[in-house]
Each structure stands twice: as C-alpha cells, then as structure tokens.
Design a protein around this motif. Structure first.
Motif, PDB file in Angstrom:
ATOM      1  N   GLY A  60      12.975 -10.295  -9.982  1.00  0.00           N
ATOM      2  CA  GLY A  60      11.812  -9.774  -9.269  1.00  0.00           C
ATOM      3  C   GLY A  60      11.499  -8.406  -9.862  1.00  0.00           C
ATOM      4  O   GLY A  60      12.217  -7.441  -9.610  1.00  0.00           O
ATOM      5  N   ASP A  61      10.454  -8.331 -10.675  1.00  0.00           N
ATOM      6  CA  ASP A  61      10.175  -7.054 -11.340  1.00  0.00           C
ATOM      7  C   ASP A  61       9.801  -6.006 -10.293  1.00  0.00           C
ATOM      8  O   ASP A  61       8.937  -6.245  -9.450  1.00  0.00           O
ATOM      9  N   GLY A  62      10.500  -4.878 -10.326  1.00  0.00           N
ATOM     10  CA  GLY A  62      10.212  -3.812  -9.364  1.00  0.00           C
ATOM     11  C   GLY A  62      10.725  -4.085  -7.956  1.00  0.00           C
ATOM     12  O   GLY A  62      10.334  -3.414  -7.011  1.00  0.00           O
ATOM     13  N   HIS A 118       5.218   5.148 -10.443  1.00  0.00           N
ATOM     14  CA  HIS A 118       6.068   4.681 -11.540  1.00  0.00           C
ATOM     15  C   HIS A 118       7.366   4.084 -10.993  1.00  0.00           C
ATOM     16  O   HIS A 118       7.508   3.894  -9.789  1.00  0.00           O
ATOM     17  N   HIS A 119       8.292   3.819 -11.897  1.00  0.00           N
ATOM     18  CA  HIS A 119       9.578   3.259 -11.485  1.00  0.00           C
ATOM     19  C   HIS A 119      10.481   4.368 -10.963  1.00  0.00           C
ATOM     20  O   HIS A 119      10.208   5.547 -11.185  1.00  0.00           O
ATOM     21  N   THR A 120      11.578   3.982 -10.298  1.00  0.00           N
ATOM     22  CA  THR A 120      12.581   4.961  -9.873  1.00  0.00           C
ATOM     23  C   THR A 120      13.946   4.528 -10.416  1.00  0.00           C
ATOM     24  O   THR A 120      14.091   3.440 -10.963  1.00  0.00           O
ATOM     25  N   GLY A 154       3.727  -2.227  -6.678  1.00  0.00           N
ATOM     26  CA  GLY A 154       4.352  -0.908  -6.557  1.00  0.00           C
ATOM     27  C   GLY A 154       3.603   0.143  -7.356  1.00  0.00           C
ATOM     28  O   GLY A 154       3.346   1.241  -6.862  1.00  0.00           O
ATOM     29  N   HIS A 155       3.232  -0.208  -8.587  1.00  0.00           N
ATOM     30  CA  HIS A 155       2.443   0.733  -9.402  1.00  0.00           C
ATOM     31  C   HIS A 155       1.116   1.064  -8.712  1.00  0.00           C
ATOM     32  O   HIS A 155       0.641   2.196  -8.789  1.00  0.00           O
ATOM     33  N   ALA A 156       0.539   0.056  -8.058  1.00  0.00           N
ATOM     34  CA  ALA A 156      -0.749   0.255  -7.381  1.00  0.00           C
ATOM     35  C   ALA A 156      -0.570   0.943  -6.024  1.00  0.00           C
ATOM     36  O   ALA A 156      -1.558   1.281  -5.368  1.00  0.00           O
ATOM     37  N   ASP A 174      14.780  -5.584 -12.303  1.00  0.00           N
ATOM     38  CA  ASP A 174      15.022  -4.692 -13.434  1.00  0.00           C
ATOM     39  C   ASP A 174      15.138  -3.240 -12.973  1.00  0.00           C
ATOM     40  O   ASP A 174      15.888  -2.453 -13.523  1.00  0.00           O
ATOM     41  N   HIS A 175      14.369  -2.914 -11.921  1.00  0.00           N
ATOM     42  CA  HIS A 175      14.318  -1.541 -11.391  1.00  0.00           C
ATOM     43  C   HIS A 175      13.486  -1.589 -10.127  1.00  0.00           C
ATOM     44  O   HIS A 175      12.868  -2.619  -9.817  1.00  0.00           O
ATOM     45  N   GLU A 176      13.439  -0.480  -9.424  1.00  0.00           N
ATOM     46  CA  GLU A 176      12.564  -0.350  -8.257  1.00  0.00           C
ATOM     47  C   GLU A 176      11.257   0.281  -8.727  1.00  0.00           C
ATOM     48  O   GLU A 176      11.237   1.041  -9.691  1.00  0.00           O
ATOM     49  N   THR A 177      10.171  -0.024  -8.058  1.00  0.00           N
ATOM     50  CA  THR A 177       8.880   0.568  -8.438  1.00  0.00           C
ATOM     51  C   THR A 177       8.204   1.231  -7.235  1.00  0.00           C
ATOM     52  O   THR A 177       8.036   0.589  -6.192  1.00  0.00           O
ATOM     53  N   GLY A 178       7.852   2.479  -7.395  1.00  0.00           N
ATOM     54  CA  GLY A 178       7.030   3.170  -6.406  1.00  0.00           C
ATOM     55  C   GLY A 178       7.791   4.054  -5.428  1.00  0.00           C
ATOM     56  O   GLY A 178       7.205   4.815  -4.683  1.00  0.00           O
ATOM     57  N   ILE A 183       5.464  -8.075  -8.363  1.00  0.00           N
ATOM     58  CA  ILE A 183       6.001  -7.217  -7.292  1.00  0.00           C
ATOM     59  C   ILE A 183       5.911  -5.775  -7.799  1.00  0.00           C
ATOM     60  O   ILE A 183       5.533  -4.851  -7.084  1.00  0.00           O
ATOM     61  N   ASP A 184       6.211  -5.621  -9.086  1.00  0.00           N
ATOM     62  CA  ASP A 184       6.121  -4.333  -9.784  1.00  0.00           C
ATOM     63  C   ASP A 184       4.693  -3.785  -9.798  1.00  0.00           C
ATOM     64  O   ASP A 184       4.479  -2.588  -9.578  1.00  0.00           O
ATOM     65  N   TRP A 185       3.736  -4.664 -10.020  1.00  0.00           N
ATOM     66  CA  TRP A 185       2.355  -4.193 -10.139  1.00  0.00           C
ATOM     67  C   TRP A 185       1.846  -3.699  -8.790  1.00  0.00           C
ATOM     68  O   TRP A 185       1.043  -2.765  -8.728  1.00  0.00           O
ATOM     69  N   ASP A 233      12.272   1.245 -18.045  1.00  0.00           N
ATOM     70  CA  ASP A 233      11.085   0.396 -17.946  1.00  0.00           C
ATOM     71  C   ASP A 233      11.571  -1.057 -18.012  1.00  0.00           C
ATOM     72  O   ASP A 233      12.761  -1.320 -18.180  1.00  0.00           O
ATOM     73  N   SER A 234      10.630  -1.977 -17.861  1.00  0.00           N
ATOM     74  CA  SER A 234      11.009  -3.401 -17.782  1.00  0.00           C
ATOM     75  C   SER A 234      11.563  -3.920 -19.103  1.00  0.00           C
ATOM     76  O   SER A 234      12.388  -4.838 -19.104  1.00  0.00           O
ATOM     77  N   ALA A 235      11.113  -3.364 -20.212  1.00  0.00           N
ATOM     78  CA  ALA A 235      11.546  -3.852 -21.518  1.00  0.00           C
ATOM     79  C   ALA A 235      13.027  -3.534 -21.750  1.00  0.00           C
ATOM     80  O   ALA A 235      13.830  -4.425 -22.040  1.00  0.00           O
TER      81      ALA A 235
END
Ligand code: ZN
Length: 369
Positions: A46-48, A331-333, A267-269, A306-310, A263-265, A87-89
């Motif tokens: 689950g990205d973010g 951004h990510h945390t 968070g970015h938004a 991969d990471h948490e976002t927001g 899920i990440d997007w 980052d996700s990469a």
C-alpha cells in the motif's frame, strides 16, 4: 490390585524402548522459529500506507480491516541510502533487491550498478511472476521489481525493461510509454510477438478473457489510472485473476506483487477521502488474497507499505463515525512501517528490521541458496 503393577510394568517397559529415549535426547526444546517453505509469495504494497492510514481506514470501515486476519506483525525501517525520508523508488528497490539505494533509483544499488530483483530471480528459477498496480506499470513501485534505472521518471526506458524479463502477468496504466514513444518502437507489438495477450482500457478488465497459454498484459490507462472514487475498479478483479492465472501458469510457484498505488496520492493531495477510498479498495484486495491463501495453504502473503505519506493524524475531535484528519506535510515521512504476514514462512516477519530485510526474508522463506 494385582493387575495395576503389571500394567504399570508394561508401560514402563514401553517407555524404555530405545526410540523413545533417543527422541527425548535429540529433540531439546529450543526457542526456534519453525519455517515452512511456501510455494507462492504474494507481496501487497500500500503506497503511503502508514499505521495512521491503516487506523483511519479501519475506523472509517466500521472498525474493521482485513489486516486483522494476519497473525504475524512486524515493523520495518524505511529510510533510503540518501535520505531519512525515502521515496517509493528507493523503498521498492529495498523490497525487490535487498539493497538500500538513493531516492529516485529503480533496481540499482547506491553506486548506480544494477542489481537483480526477486522477480527476475524467481522468473529465472521457473516461477510464474506478476505485477498489478493502480499507477502506471512503469511507476516507481512496480518498476523496481523489473527495471534498472537511476531515475524513476525515465518511463520509456523503464518500459523497455518489460521486454528483458518475461513477467507473465501485468496490469496497470501507462500504455503510452509502450506505444507512443520517442524511439517510435511499438512495445505492445513486441510483447504480442513474445506470446503476450495484450488488452487495454477499451475493454473492461472483467470482460477480458485471459489466455489459456502464454502471458497476459492489461493497460488500464494511457497514463495514470483514475482514483477509485472516480470509477477505477479493476484492482480487485485484476488481483484475483492474477492469482488464478499465475497459479495455473506452471507448477513451480508464483510471485505476485500488488500495489495500492494511490493511497500515497491521497496523502500528497492532503485529501482524507482520497486516502480512505483507496485504502478501502486495497483492504478488499487484501481480504481476497488472504482468503485465497487460506484455501491454497502454500502461499506466504505479506502486506506492507513503502513509507507513510502526509504525516496523517487522527485528531482529538474525531469520533468513530466522523474522523477529523489533518496532515503535516504534502510529502512522505520517516515513520516506521508495519508489516503483516500470513502463511508458511510468515513467522520470519515478526520483529523490527530494515526494509531490505523483507527481501532477505522472502528468499529465506523460499529457502533459496
Ligand atoms: Zn509518494
């Protein structure tokens, strides 16, 4: 009274047979993790999707999540080689290749040299392999399992790597990076020439007929697929179809990576409803995979992010029915990330470890070299 001593003598004699004594000596009770070898691995990312996103998704869904069905829970440390906040990469490369690399890097080490991914290794060893995402298929997370590039946004170069490894099944957006390229190559025609049945968004995923032999690819969009709450609905179907397609594709076992990319997007938004609806869909996929694995009995299922976002927070004014969500960042945390595991080999995933250990543990579970 006479019979009791005779019975006891017989029992004592039975207990003194050499076999029983030997067993008692050679099997001391050790605090060892018993590893059973899985045939298949399904890795869900689950990205973010940090613990806050899971918590919010759980409360928003009547206080339940499919993740409660996972008996083993661990935590990974998600920093990359270049930054505390990954980052996700770099994060997906750590899962795919077992190395820490720099932000933006796909399937290469910190010194930029390419490193074989677990998908490539398993494909080489005769496994059936698959990638499913709700981003483009050349986006950071799926790309890190099959491509090697210093820069995640070299999408057309990353698409070329889909011709280097014969991934048996893939579903995601990004059709234009395959058939409207600067070099004017038509990679879809090239995939078809290599025994791929290729479908796209002109046909609903659920109306696609998967081939009885050969490989399968589905492009869900030219670029990014839509969010779930705007009508994208293929992730559940594509994940279920992937399980049965790959399971019937050979007898060696399968490796399938499924990403809930957006899920990440959300968070970015900084949009709570975007995060929650994307999590809701991903949670359905997790339940489907878990049910399939329970039926199958030979499948290791791992769910992580991969990471948490927001920096999502559930504020004090929240109730179970009405979440008051705030973000601290677009951004990510660097918060550590939960890992959920089910099935043979799942015990390996308890504890706290680096993100690269997920790669090591998958290989350890499969008892590779
Ligand atoms: Zn992100």
């Amino acid at each position: 009274m006479k019979y009791i001593p005779i019975v006891m003598l017989l029992l004592l004699a039975a207990c003194k047979t050499p076999d029983v004594v030997t067993q008692a000596v050679v099997e001391p009770r050790e605090n060892k993790v018993e590893i059973t070898k899985p045939k298949n691995i399904v890795l869900l990312i689950g990205d973010g999707m940090g613990l806050s996103q899971i918590s919010a998704g759980n409360y928003d869904n009547d206080n339940q999540t499919a993740l409660e069905g996972f008996p083993v829970v661990g935590i990974h440390k998600c920093h990359s080689s270049s930054k505390l906040v990954t980052d996700s990469a770099a994060a997906a490369t750590s899962f795919a290749c077992g190395v820490k690399t720099f932000n933006g890097a796909i399937g290469v080490r910190a010194d930029s040299t390419p490193v074989q991914t677990i998908l490539e290794e398993l494909e080489e060893r005769g496994f059936s392999t698959g990638l499913v995402a709700t981003s483009t298929i050349v986006h950071a997370t799926p790309a890190s399992f099959i491509a090697h590039n210093e820069y995640r946004k070299n999408y057309e170069a990353i698409a070329l790597d889909f011709l280097e490894t014969e991934v048996d099944y893939f579903v995601g957006g990004g059709k234009k990076y395959f058939d409207r390229r600067e070099d004017e190559r038509d990679l879809i025609a090239e995939l078809k020439a290599r025994d791929y049945t290729v479908e796209d968004y002109l046909t609903d995923f659920k109306d696609c007929e998967l081939p009885a032999s050969g490989n399968f690819a589905y492009f869900s969009a030219d670029k990014d697929p839509l969010p779930y709450d705007q009508g994208r609905d293929y992730l559940v179907d594509a994940s279920k179809a992937g399980l049965s397609f790959l399971d019937n594709h050979g007898d060696q076992g399968m490796f399938l990576m499924i990403e809930g990319s957006q899920i990440d997007w959300g968070g970015h938004a900084n949009t709570p409803s975007y995060v929650l609806t994307e999590f809701y869909e991903f949670d359905i996929v997790i339940q489907e995979v878990l049910d399939w694995a329970k039926e199958d009995g030979e499948t290791l299922v791992i769910v992580t992010a991969d990471h948490e976002t927001g920096g999502l927070s559930i504020r004090e004014t929240s109730t179970m029915d009405s979440l008051d969500i705030e973000f601290i960042s677009t951004h990510h945390t660097a918060t550590m990330i939960p890992v959920f595991a089910y099935g043979p080999g799942s015990d390996l995933f308890s504890g706290i470890y680096e993100n690269t250990a997920i790669y090591d543990k998958m290989r350890q579970a499969l008892q590779l070299d």
